[in-house]
Design a protein around this motif. Structure first.
Motif, PDB file in Angstrom:
ATOM      1  N   PRO A   1     -45.813 -13.666  37.332  1.00 41.35           N
ATOM      2  CA  PRO A   1     -44.756 -12.905  36.662  1.00 41.35           C
ATOM      3  C   PRO A   1     -43.793 -13.797  35.904  1.00 41.35           C
ATOM      4  O   PRO A   1     -43.604 -14.971  36.251  1.00 41.35           O
ATOM      5  CB  PRO A   1     -44.047 -12.193  37.817  1.00 41.35           C
TER       6      PRO A   1
ATOM      7  N   HIS B   1     -39.819 -13.992  34.408  1.00 39.57           N
ATOM      8  CA  HIS B   1     -38.460 -13.462  34.515  1.00 39.57           C
ATOM      9  C   HIS B   1     -37.604 -14.174  33.477  1.00 39.57           C
ATOM     10  O   HIS B   1     -37.624 -15.413  33.409  1.00 39.57           O
ATOM     11  CB  HIS B   1     -37.904 -13.679  35.922  1.00 39.57           C
TER      12      HIS B   1
ATOM     13  N   ARG C   1     -46.320  -9.271  31.463  1.00 40.22           N
ATOM     14  CA  ARG C   1     -46.023 -10.135  32.610  1.00 40.22           C
ATOM     15  C   ARG C   1     -44.528 -10.195  32.934  1.00 40.22           C
ATOM     16  O   ARG C   1     -44.142 -10.732  33.974  1.00 40.22           O
ATOM     17  CB  ARG C   1     -46.547 -11.552  32.345  1.00 40.22           C
TER      18      ARG C   1
ATOM     19  N   HIS D   1     -41.297  -9.211  34.421  1.00 39.08           N
ATOM     20  CA  HIS D   1     -40.870  -8.326  35.502  1.00 39.08           C
ATOM     21  C   HIS D   1     -39.386  -7.995  35.438  1.00 39.08           C
ATOM     22  O   HIS D   1     -38.985  -6.902  35.861  1.00 39.08           O
ATOM     23  CB  HIS D   1     -41.187  -8.962  36.856  1.00 39.08           C
ATOM     24  N   LYS D   2     -38.566  -8.915  34.949  1.00 36.62           N
ATOM     25  CA  LYS D   2     -37.120  -8.701  34.950  1.00 36.62           C
ATOM     26  C   LYS D   2     -36.474  -9.514  33.841  1.00 36.62           C
ATOM     27  O   LYS D   2     -36.886 -10.643  33.563  1.00 36.62           O
ATOM     28  CB  LYS D   2     -36.519  -9.134  36.298  1.00 36.62           C
TER      29      LYS D   2
ATOM     30  N   ASP E   1     -37.284  -3.754  32.834  1.00 31.73           N
ATOM     31  CA  ASP E   1     -36.231  -3.739  33.838  1.00 31.73           C
ATOM     32  C   ASP E   1     -35.174  -4.749  33.404  1.00 31.73           C
ATOM     33  O   ASP E   1     -35.421  -5.960  33.397  1.00 31.73           O
ATOM     34  CB  ASP E   1     -36.818  -4.111  35.205  1.00 31.73           C
TER      35      ASP E   1
ATOM     36  N   CYS F   1     -35.631 -10.307  41.421  1.00 36.18           N
ATOM     37  CA  CYS F   1     -35.995  -9.022  42.059  1.00 36.18           C
ATOM     38  C   CYS F   1     -36.135  -9.169  43.584  1.00 36.18           C
ATOM     39  O   CYS F   1     -37.066  -8.641  44.184  1.00 36.18           O
ATOM     40  CB  CYS F   1     -37.281  -8.467  41.468  1.00 36.18           C
TER      41      CYS F   1
END
Length: 274
Positions: free
Chosen positions: A135, A137, A165, A167-168, A212, A273
């Motif tokens: 992931p 970020h 990929r 995620h945040k 997100d 996260c």
């Protein structure tokens, strides 16, 4: 007749922070010490080239043990100042949780337009993501916050494999609407026009579906930065994604990033996260 609003003062940070001039040398010292520490243990891959310009380089900090994913931090400085070497210590929080951290430099205004810098950051993230699986970020401060928000907007320069990929995304003290900057003296360097300002403003673009995003801002920042963060979260929350805003009490524009150096801080935990 009301007085004319002072847009230069609205975006001026150092003048309104006690000891504001002390922060840049402090960051530089903390970053230098951390770089030496990471170099000594073989966990810093320095000056990885991602483009043709001498500033198209990034540093990649590696955690101990298994790598859980990649964090990318994009620095601020109103697209006009600083480079990757001032912010190395901010990798500490994410490294503590097993994430590799990439911190890129980029060509600054006026050598590059803001739209050019957006493309550079897309290339830098793509390159770093090619080095680290898992992931991704994203976080960035001020102008860097703008840039990471652009990465998850509908006109992101990132390819779909990288977008999927992510995620945040945590834009910190981000500038989501660039149009007011055209009213500042800084625009003598940016050369923003109405078209570019609109096309490069995340708050005026749709977010990618399912992203997100937490806009993070200090509660003691200049009102314009608080407004800009709330604006981005408010507009994007109307789309098919998660978007919210956190005002960290007592933090101003220069110390709101400190939490990234602490693995237990809510800013780091939000970014990862946790």
């Amino acid at each position: 007749m009301s007085a004319k609003f002072d847009w230069d003062a609205a975006y001026s940070n150092g003048a309104y922070i006690p000891g504001g001039n002390d922060f840049p040398p402090r960051w530089k010292s903390l970053a230098s010490d951390f770089r030496e520490e990471m170099t000594a243990v073989g966990r810093l891959k320095a000056d990885i080239s991602y483009g043709a310009h001498e500033r198209n380089v990034l540093d990649l900090f590696m955690p101990r043990g298994e790598v859980k994913g990649l964090v990318v931090f994009v620095h601020g400085g109103f697209w006009m100042s600083f480079d990757k070497s001032t912010w190395s210590h901010l990798a500490k929080g994410s490294l503590a949780h097993g994430f590799a951290v990439a911190i890129p430099s980029y060509v600054l205004c006026p050598q590059a337009r803001i739209s050019d810098i957006t493309v550079q950051i897309g290339i830098a993230i793509t390159h770093a993501a090619g080095e680290i699986p898992g992931p991704v970020h994203l976080t960035g401060h001020s102008a860097g916050g703008h840039l990471v928000a652009r990465m998850v907007s509908s006109t992101s320069p990132l390819g779909q494999p990288i977008r999927h990929r992510i995620h945040k995304t945590v834009p910190i003290s981000a500038i989501g609407d660039l149009r007011p900057l055209m009213k500042t003296r800084m625009n003598e360097t940016f050369h923003l026009d109405p078209v570019e300002a609109r096309l490069e403003s995340p708050a005026l673009l749709e977010p990618q579906e399912g992203v997100d995003v937490t806009a993070w801002v200090g509660g003691a920042e200049r009102p314009e930065f608080v407004r800009q963060s709330a604006l981005l979260a408010n507009i994007w929350s109307g789309f098919q994604c998660h978007a919210d805003v956190v005002e960290e009490a007592g933090k101003h524009h220069f110390d709101v990033i400190d939490g990234l150096a602490d693995g237990d801080h809510p800013l780091t935990r939000t970014l990862l996260c946790l």
